[in-house]
Design a protein around this motif. Structure first.
Motif, PDB file in Angstrom:
ATOM      1  N   GLY A  55       0.821  -1.215   0.000  1.00  0.00           N
ATOM      2  CA  GLY A  55       0.000   0.000   0.000  1.00  0.00           C
ATOM      3  C   GLY A  55       0.848   1.254   0.000  1.00  0.00           C
ATOM      4  N   GLN A  56       1.903   1.263   0.778  1.00  0.00           N
ATOM      5  CA  GLN A  56       2.789   2.426   0.813  1.00  0.00           C
ATOM      6  C   GLN A  56       3.449   2.638  -0.544  1.00  0.00           C
ATOM      7  OE1 GLN A  56       5.990   2.100   3.601  1.00  0.00           O
ATOM      8  NE2 GLN A  56       6.721   4.149   3.215  1.00  0.00           N
ATOM      9  N   GLU A  57       3.890   1.575  -1.166  1.00  0.00           N
ATOM     10  CA  GLU A  57       4.557   1.700  -2.472  1.00  0.00           C
ATOM     11  C   GLU A  57       3.586   2.145  -3.559  1.00  0.00           C
ATOM     12  OE1 GLU A  57       7.584   1.965  -5.067  1.00  0.00           O
ATOM     13  OE2 GLU A  57       7.774   1.556  -2.932  1.00  0.00           O
ATOM     14  N   PHE A  59       0.449   3.782  -3.131  1.00  0.00           N
ATOM     15  CA  PHE A  59      -0.313   5.005  -2.914  1.00  0.00           C
ATOM     16  C   PHE A  59       0.487   6.163  -2.330  1.00  0.00           C
ATOM     17  CE2 PHE A  59      -3.519   1.550  -2.508  1.00  0.00           C
ATOM     18  CZ  PHE A  59      -4.119   1.792  -3.724  1.00  0.00           C
ATOM     19  N   ALA A  60       1.705   5.931  -1.901  1.00  0.00           N
ATOM     20  CA  ALA A  60       2.550   7.013  -1.385  1.00  0.00           C
ATOM     21  C   ALA A  60       4.010   6.745  -1.714  1.00  0.00           C
ATOM     22  CB  ALA A  60       2.355   7.160   0.122  1.00  0.00           C
ATOM     23  N   GLU A  64       4.154  10.995  -0.040  1.00  0.00           N
ATOM     24  CA  GLU A  64       2.919  11.766  -0.071  1.00  0.00           C
ATOM     25  C   GLU A  64       1.839  10.922  -0.719  1.00  0.00           C
ATOM     26  OE1 GLU A  64       3.390  15.462  -2.058  1.00  0.00           O
ATOM     27  OE2 GLU A  64       5.185  16.006  -0.950  1.00  0.00           O
ATOM     28  N   ALA A  65       0.607  11.101  -0.261  1.00  0.00           N
ATOM     29  CA  ALA A  65      -0.507  10.355  -0.842  1.00  0.00           C
ATOM     30  C   ALA A  65      -0.769  10.844  -2.263  1.00  0.00           C
ATOM     31  CB  ALA A  65      -1.757  10.521   0.006  1.00  0.00           C
ATOM     32  N   SER A  66      -0.610   9.944  -3.221  1.00  0.00           N
ATOM     33  CA  SER A  66      -0.858  10.264  -4.626  1.00  0.00           C
ATOM     34  C   SER A  66      -1.513   9.037  -5.252  1.00  0.00           C
ATOM     35  CB  SER A  66       0.450  10.596  -5.332  1.00  0.00           C
ATOM     36  OG  SER A  66       1.379   9.565  -5.149  1.00  0.00           O
ATOM     37  N   PHE A  67      -2.840   9.048  -5.306  1.00  0.00           N
ATOM     38  CA  PHE A  67      -3.580   7.835  -5.593  1.00  0.00           C
ATOM     39  C   PHE A  67      -3.483   7.333  -7.026  1.00  0.00           C
ATOM     40  CE2 PHE A  67      -5.561   9.128  -1.672  1.00  0.00           C
ATOM     41  CZ  PHE A  67      -5.565   7.927  -1.006  1.00  0.00           C
TER      42      PHE A  67
END
Length: 108
Positions: A55-57, A59-60, A64-67
Protein backbone atom coordinates in the motif's frame (compact mmCIF):
# COMPACT_ATOMS: atom_id res chain seq x y z
CA UNK A 1 45.36 -6.92 1.34
CA UNK A 2 45.29 -5.77 4.93
CA UNK A 3 42.45 -6.45 7.31
CA UNK A 4 40.82 -3.43 8.86
CA UNK A 5 39.77 -4.70 12.24
CA UNK A 6 37.32 -1.93 12.95
CA UNK A 7 35.34 -2.97 9.83
CA UNK A 8 35.39 -6.60 10.97
CA UNK A 9 34.09 -5.59 14.40
CA UNK A 10 31.35 -3.46 12.80
CA UNK A 11 30.24 -6.44 10.69
CA UNK A 12 30.24 -8.76 13.71
CA UNK A 13 28.34 -6.19 15.78
CA UNK A 14 25.76 -5.72 13.01
CA UNK A 15 25.32 -9.50 12.82
CA UNK A 16 24.76 -9.73 16.57
CA UNK A 17 22.32 -6.81 16.59
CA UNK A 18 20.38 -8.43 13.74
CA UNK A 19 20.47 -11.89 15.31
CA UNK A 20 19.25 -10.94 18.81
CA UNK A 21 15.77 -9.60 17.87
CA UNK A 22 15.18 -12.68 15.75
CA UNK A 23 16.30 -15.34 18.21
CA UNK A 24 14.99 -13.92 21.50
CA UNK A 25 11.27 -14.12 20.56
CA UNK A 26 11.83 -17.59 19.15
CA UNK A 27 13.44 -18.81 22.35
CA UNK A 28 10.90 -17.07 24.59
CA UNK A 29 7.83 -18.23 22.67
CA UNK A 30 9.04 -21.81 22.24
CA UNK A 31 8.86 -22.36 26.00
CA UNK A 32 5.30 -21.15 26.57
CA UNK A 33 1.93 -22.22 25.23
CA UNK A 34 0.11 -19.33 23.57
CA UNK A 35 -3.67 -19.12 23.83
CA UNK A 36 -5.67 -19.90 20.70
CA UNK A 37 -6.77 -16.27 20.26
CA UNK A 38 -3.09 -15.19 20.16
CA UNK A 39 -2.26 -17.83 17.55
CA UNK A 40 -5.24 -16.72 15.44
CA UNK A 41 -4.10 -13.11 15.72
CA UNK A 42 -0.48 -13.96 14.82
CA UNK A 43 -1.62 -15.65 11.60
CA UNK A 44 -2.63 -12.24 10.25
CA UNK A 45 0.62 -10.42 10.99
CA UNK A 46 2.52 -11.38 7.76
CA UNK A 47 -0.47 -10.41 5.62
CA UNK A 48 -0.80 -7.07 7.39
CA UNK A 49 2.90 -6.31 6.96
CA UNK A 50 2.80 -7.17 3.26
CA UNK A 51 -0.33 -5.07 2.75
CA UNK A 52 1.31 -2.10 4.48
CA UNK A 53 4.43 -2.38 2.32
CA UNK A 54 2.48 -2.73 -0.92
CA UNK A 55 0.00 0.00 0.00
CA UNK A 56 2.79 2.43 0.81
CA UNK A 57 4.56 1.70 -2.47
CA UNK A 58 1.37 2.01 -4.53
CA UNK A 59 -0.31 5.00 -2.91
CA UNK A 60 2.55 7.01 -1.38
CA UNK A 61 5.71 6.30 -3.37
CA UNK A 62 7.45 9.59 -2.48
CA UNK A 63 6.00 9.82 1.00
CA UNK A 64 2.92 11.77 -0.07
CA UNK A 65 -0.51 10.36 -0.84
CA UNK A 66 -0.86 10.26 -4.63
CA UNK A 67 -3.58 7.83 -5.59
CA UNK A 68 -3.43 7.67 -9.38
CA UNK A 69 0.14 8.57 -10.31
CA UNK A 70 1.37 4.95 -10.48
CA UNK A 71 -1.19 3.60 -12.96
CA UNK A 72 1.04 0.81 -14.29
CA UNK A 73 1.97 -0.35 -10.78
CA UNK A 74 -1.67 -0.28 -9.68
CA UNK A 75 -2.82 -2.34 -12.67
CA UNK A 76 0.03 -4.82 -12.15
CA UNK A 77 -0.86 -5.09 -8.46
CA UNK A 78 -4.51 -5.79 -9.29
CA UNK A 79 -3.54 -8.43 -11.86
CA UNK A 80 -1.14 -10.04 -9.39
CA UNK A 81 -3.72 -10.01 -6.60
CA UNK A 82 -6.27 -11.61 -8.92
CA UNK A 83 -3.76 -14.28 -9.94
CA UNK A 84 -2.98 -14.96 -6.28
CA UNK A 85 -6.66 -15.37 -5.43
CA UNK A 86 -7.32 -17.68 -8.39
CA UNK A 87 -4.19 -19.84 -8.41
CA UNK A 88 -3.17 -19.80 -4.72
CA UNK A 89 0.35 -20.42 -6.05
CA UNK A 90 3.34 -18.36 -4.98
CA UNK A 91 5.25 -19.13 -8.17
CA UNK A 92 2.27 -18.30 -10.38
CA UNK A 93 1.63 -15.07 -8.51
CA UNK A 94 5.25 -13.94 -8.79
CA UNK A 95 5.39 -14.80 -12.49
CA UNK A 96 2.13 -12.94 -13.22
CA UNK A 97 3.38 -9.94 -11.26
CA UNK A 98 6.72 -9.81 -13.05
CA UNK A 99 5.24 -10.38 -16.49
CA UNK A 100 2.42 -7.89 -16.03
CA UNK A 101 4.82 -5.20 -14.78
CA UNK A 102 7.18 -5.95 -17.67
CA UNK A 103 4.40 -5.68 -20.24
CA UNK A 104 2.90 -2.54 -18.72
CA UNK A 105 6.23 -0.73 -18.56
CA UNK A 106 7.02 -1.83 -22.10
CA UNK A 107 3.75 -0.58 -23.59
CA UNK A 108 2.73 2.28 -21.28
Amino acid sequence: MEIRWHIVFIIIGAAIVTFIPRILPLVALSRIQLPSWALQWLKHVPIAIMAALIGQELFAPQGEASFFINKAELVAALLTFTAAMITRSLLGTVLIGILSMFALRLFI
